[in-house]
Scaffold this active site. Structure first.
Site, PDB file in Angstrom:
ATOM      1  CB  ALA A 175      -0.891  -0.016   1.227  1.00 25.20           C
ATOM      2  N   GLY A 230       0.424  -4.765   1.000  1.00 29.85           N
ATOM      3  CA  GLY A 230      -0.766  -4.734   0.145  1.00 29.85           C
ATOM      4  C   GLY A 230      -0.541  -5.421  -1.195  1.00 29.85           C
ATOM      5  CD  GLU A 246      -2.631  -7.073   3.058  1.00 29.81           C
ATOM      6  OE1 GLU A 246      -2.165  -5.936   2.784  1.00 29.81           O
ATOM      7  OE2 GLU A 246      -3.300  -7.288   4.074  1.00 29.81           O
ATOM      8  CD  GLU A 254       1.484  -5.381   5.721  1.00 28.59           C
ATOM      9  OE1 GLU A 254       2.181  -6.358   6.116  1.00 28.59           O
ATOM     10  OE2 GLU A 254       0.663  -5.471   4.789  1.00 28.59           O
TER      11      GLU A 254
HETATM   12  C1  HXC Z   1       5.088   4.233  -1.169  1.00 29.20           C
HETATM   13  C2  HXC Z   1       6.980   3.216  -1.986  1.00 29.20           C
HETATM   14  C3  HXC Z   1       6.597   1.976  -1.419  1.00 29.20           C
HETATM   15  C4  HXC Z   1       5.365   1.934  -0.692  1.00 29.20           C
HETATM   16  C5  HXC Z   1       8.465   1.700  -2.411  1.00 29.20           C
HETATM   17  N1  HXC Z   1       8.143   2.992  -2.598  1.00 29.20           N
HETATM   18  N2  HXC Z   1       7.548   1.062  -1.695  1.00 29.20           N
HETATM   19  N3  HXC Z   1       6.220   4.312  -1.869  1.00 29.20           N
HETATM   20  N4  HXC Z   1       4.662   3.084  -0.607  1.00 29.20           N
HETATM   21  N5  HXC Z   1       4.897   0.810  -0.144  1.00 29.20           N
HETATM   22  C6  HXC Z   1       8.894   4.016  -3.326  1.00 29.20           C
HETATM   23  C7  HXC Z   1      10.126   4.445  -2.558  1.00 29.20           C
HETATM   24  O1  HXC Z   1       9.791   5.404  -1.586  1.00 29.20           O
HETATM   25  C8  HXC Z   1      10.973   5.030  -3.655  1.00 29.20           C
HETATM   26  O2  HXC Z   1      10.500   6.331  -3.967  1.00 29.20           O
HETATM   27  C9  HXC Z   1      10.663   4.134  -4.846  1.00 29.20           C
HETATM   28  O3  HXC Z   1       9.413   3.514  -4.535  1.00 29.20           O
HETATM   29  C10 HXC Z   1      11.691   3.045  -5.055  1.00 29.20           C
HETATM   30  O4  HXC Z   1      11.856   2.317  -3.845  1.00 29.20           O
HETATM   31  P1  HXC Z   1      13.264   2.060  -3.148  1.00 29.20           P
HETATM   32  O5  HXC Z   1      13.014   1.798  -1.726  1.00 29.20           O
HETATM   33  O6  HXC Z   1      14.231   3.128  -3.505  1.00 29.20           O
HETATM   34  O7  HXC Z   1      13.716   0.717  -3.905  1.00 29.20           O
HETATM   35  P2  HXC Z   1      14.691  -0.420  -3.328  1.00 29.20           P
HETATM   36  O8  HXC Z   1      15.844   0.200  -2.577  1.00 29.20           O
HETATM   37  O9  HXC Z   1      14.984  -1.295  -4.483  1.00 29.20           O
HETATM   38  O10 HXC Z   1      13.844  -1.220  -2.242  1.00 29.20           O
HETATM   39  C11 HXC Z   1      12.681  -1.954  -2.643  1.00 29.20           C
HETATM   40  C12 HXC Z   1      11.845  -2.331  -1.401  1.00 29.20           C
HETATM   41  C13 HXC Z   1      11.557  -1.049  -0.576  1.00 29.20           C
HETATM   42  C14 HXC Z   1      12.594  -3.358  -0.540  1.00 29.20           C
HETATM   43  C15 HXC Z   1      10.558  -2.992  -1.911  1.00 29.20           C
HETATM   44  O11 HXC Z   1      11.003  -0.073  -1.455  1.00 29.20           O
HETATM   45  C16 HXC Z   1      10.571  -1.255   0.519  1.00 29.20           C
HETATM   46  O12 HXC Z   1      10.902  -1.828   1.590  1.00 29.20           O
HETATM   47  N6  HXC Z   1       9.343  -0.750   0.364  1.00 29.20           N
HETATM   48  C17 HXC Z   1       8.301  -0.784   1.378  1.00 29.20           C
HETATM   49  C18 HXC Z   1       7.787  -2.185   1.539  1.00 29.20           C
HETATM   50  C19 HXC Z   1       6.709  -2.198   2.584  1.00 29.20           C
HETATM   51  O13 HXC Z   1       6.883  -1.920   3.769  1.00 29.20           O
HETATM   52  N7  HXC Z   1       5.482  -2.535   2.152  1.00 29.20           N
HETATM   53  C20 HXC Z   1       4.362  -2.610   3.025  1.00 29.20           C
HETATM   54  C21 HXC Z   1       3.671  -1.280   2.999  1.00 29.20           C
HETATM   55  S1  HXC Z   1       2.333  -1.228   4.101  1.00 29.20           S
HETATM   56  P3  HXC Z   1      11.499   7.593  -4.055  1.00 29.20           P
HETATM   57  O14 HXC Z   1      10.551   8.724  -4.302  1.00 29.20           O
HETATM   58  O15 HXC Z   1      12.228   7.642  -2.774  1.00 29.20           O
HETATM   59  O16 HXC Z   1      12.370   7.248  -5.223  1.00 29.20           O
HETATM   60  C22 HXC Z   1       1.184  -2.176   3.343  1.00 29.20           C
HETATM   61  C23 HXC Z   1       0.044  -2.737   4.108  1.00 29.20           C
HETATM   62  C24 HXC Z   1      -0.950  -1.829   4.473  1.00 29.20           C
HETATM   63  O17 HXC Z   1       1.246  -2.487   2.218  1.00 29.20           O
HETATM   64  C25 HXC Z   1      -1.647  -2.277   5.688  1.00 29.20           C
HETATM   65  C26 HXC Z   1      -1.791  -1.200   6.649  1.00 29.20           C
HETATM   66  C27 HXC Z   1      -0.648  -0.294   6.701  1.00 29.20           C
END
Ligand code: HXC
Length: 257
Positions: free
Chosen positions: A65, A108, A111, A131
């Site tokens: 998400a 997400g 999911e 998360e």
């Molecule tokens: C918003 C995101 C994002 C996310 C990545 N980006 N994931 N933006 N929401 N979930 C954005 C980054 O900010 C970055 O933007 C660009 O995408 C590229 O990501 P990087 O991190 O630079 O890439 P990399 O170093 O290759 O790492 C990849 C990754 C990492 C390991 C997947 O992006 C990551 O850990 N993302 C978050 C994963 C996560 O926690 N997902 C769960 C989210 S919560 P910029 O602008 O900086 O270039 C969820 C559940 C919801 O989904 C339920 C309630 C909360």
């Protein structure tokens, strides 16, 4: 139709939907949700379409998400808007949707892949519910669908540690139906979808519905539900055609009636 965050393309009877926010690794925001709901509703309503494929990019199916969209929200905002409830709409699609996952399917993203009817994984796929690292939890069904898919031990470890599962582990655990070399993923998913799209349409709906009933009912009710739907298919022209075609050693042609 015009969508901001997805690409939609028809390949014969298959609707290919590609998440397209590369700058955010396909993070799922409310626009993606609106686009997907509209695209899947159009797919469901189009009699020329029999099966959909939902895919992302080589690097990410979806990295979750959109954290930036959620960051500033409080309980009142989330509760009042019933945040994420709209995603249930995707699961109400009656025709099958195959998730074709390469790269990250996190939070997400994992999911949404699990909302689809089955998951084909590239050998590069990585699944996780990270998360907890953001001090929250799955919010689009992950704690439930992952547990149904892989059992308590793995689901509990995944949500509590946020660790990722690779494609091999995901297949072993029953989260994905098959692993495909990354370069062939979309082609193979479309081919699989085309196989489904070539089946009698009412039988496709019924088969999807009865497998899903296994998650909502006990065994006796589920078997009863299956039998009734099975009986119902004997009221279709396609059943007569399908069985006649078998006996006459020819291919059936379906009317969807
Ligand atoms: C918003 C995101 C994002 C996310 C990545 N980006 N994931 N933006 N929401 N979930 C954005 C980054 O900010 C970055 O933007 C660009 O995408 C590229 O990501 P990087 O991190 O630079 O890439 P990399 O170093 O290759 O790492 C990849 C990754 C990492 C390991 C997947 O992006 C990551 O850990 N993302 C978050 C994963 C996560 O926690 N997902 C769960 C989210 S919560 P910029 O602008 O900086 O270039 C969820 C559940 C919801 O989904 C339920 C309630 C909360």
């Amino acid at each position: 139709a015009d969508y901001e965050t997805i690409l939609v393309e028809q390949r014969g009877g298959v609707t290919l939907v590609t998440l397209n926010r590369p700058q955010a690794l396909n993070a799922l925001n409310s626009q993606v949700l609106a686009d997907l709901i509209a695209a899947f509703a159009a797919f469901d309503a189009d009699p020329s379409q029999g099966c959909a494929v939902l895919t992302g990019s080589a690097k990410a199916f979806a990295a979750g998400a959109d954290i930036k969209e959620m960051q500033s929200q409080g309980f009142a905002d989330m509760y009042a808007s019933n945040f994420f409830a709209g995603w249930e709409q995707v699961t109400r699609t009656r025709k099958p949707i195959i998730a074709a996952v390469a790269g990250y399917a996190l939070g997400g993203g994992c999911e949404v892949a699990m909302m689809c009817d089955f998951i084909l994984a590239a050998d590069t796929a990585k699944f996780g519910q990270p998360e907890i690292k953001l001090a929250v939890s799955p919010g689009m069904g992950g704690s439930q669908r992952l547990t149904h898919a892989v059992g308590k031990a793995k689901a509990m470890e995944m949500v509590l540690t946020g660790r990722m599962m690779d494609a091999v582990e995901a297949e072993r655990a029953g989260l994905v139906s098959r692993i495909i070399p990354a370069a062939e993923l979309v082609e193979e998913a479309v081919k699989t979808a085309a196989t489904i799209a070539a089946m009698a349409p009412l039988a496709v709906l019924a088969n999807k519905e009865m497998v899903n009933a296994a998650f909502e009912t006990g065994l006796a009710m589920g078997v009863q539900f299956e039998r009734r739907l099975f009986h119902g298919l004997f009221g279709t022209a396609d059943q007569s055609e399908g069985m006649a075609a078998f006996v006459e050693k020819r291919a059936g042609t379906w009317t969807g009636k």
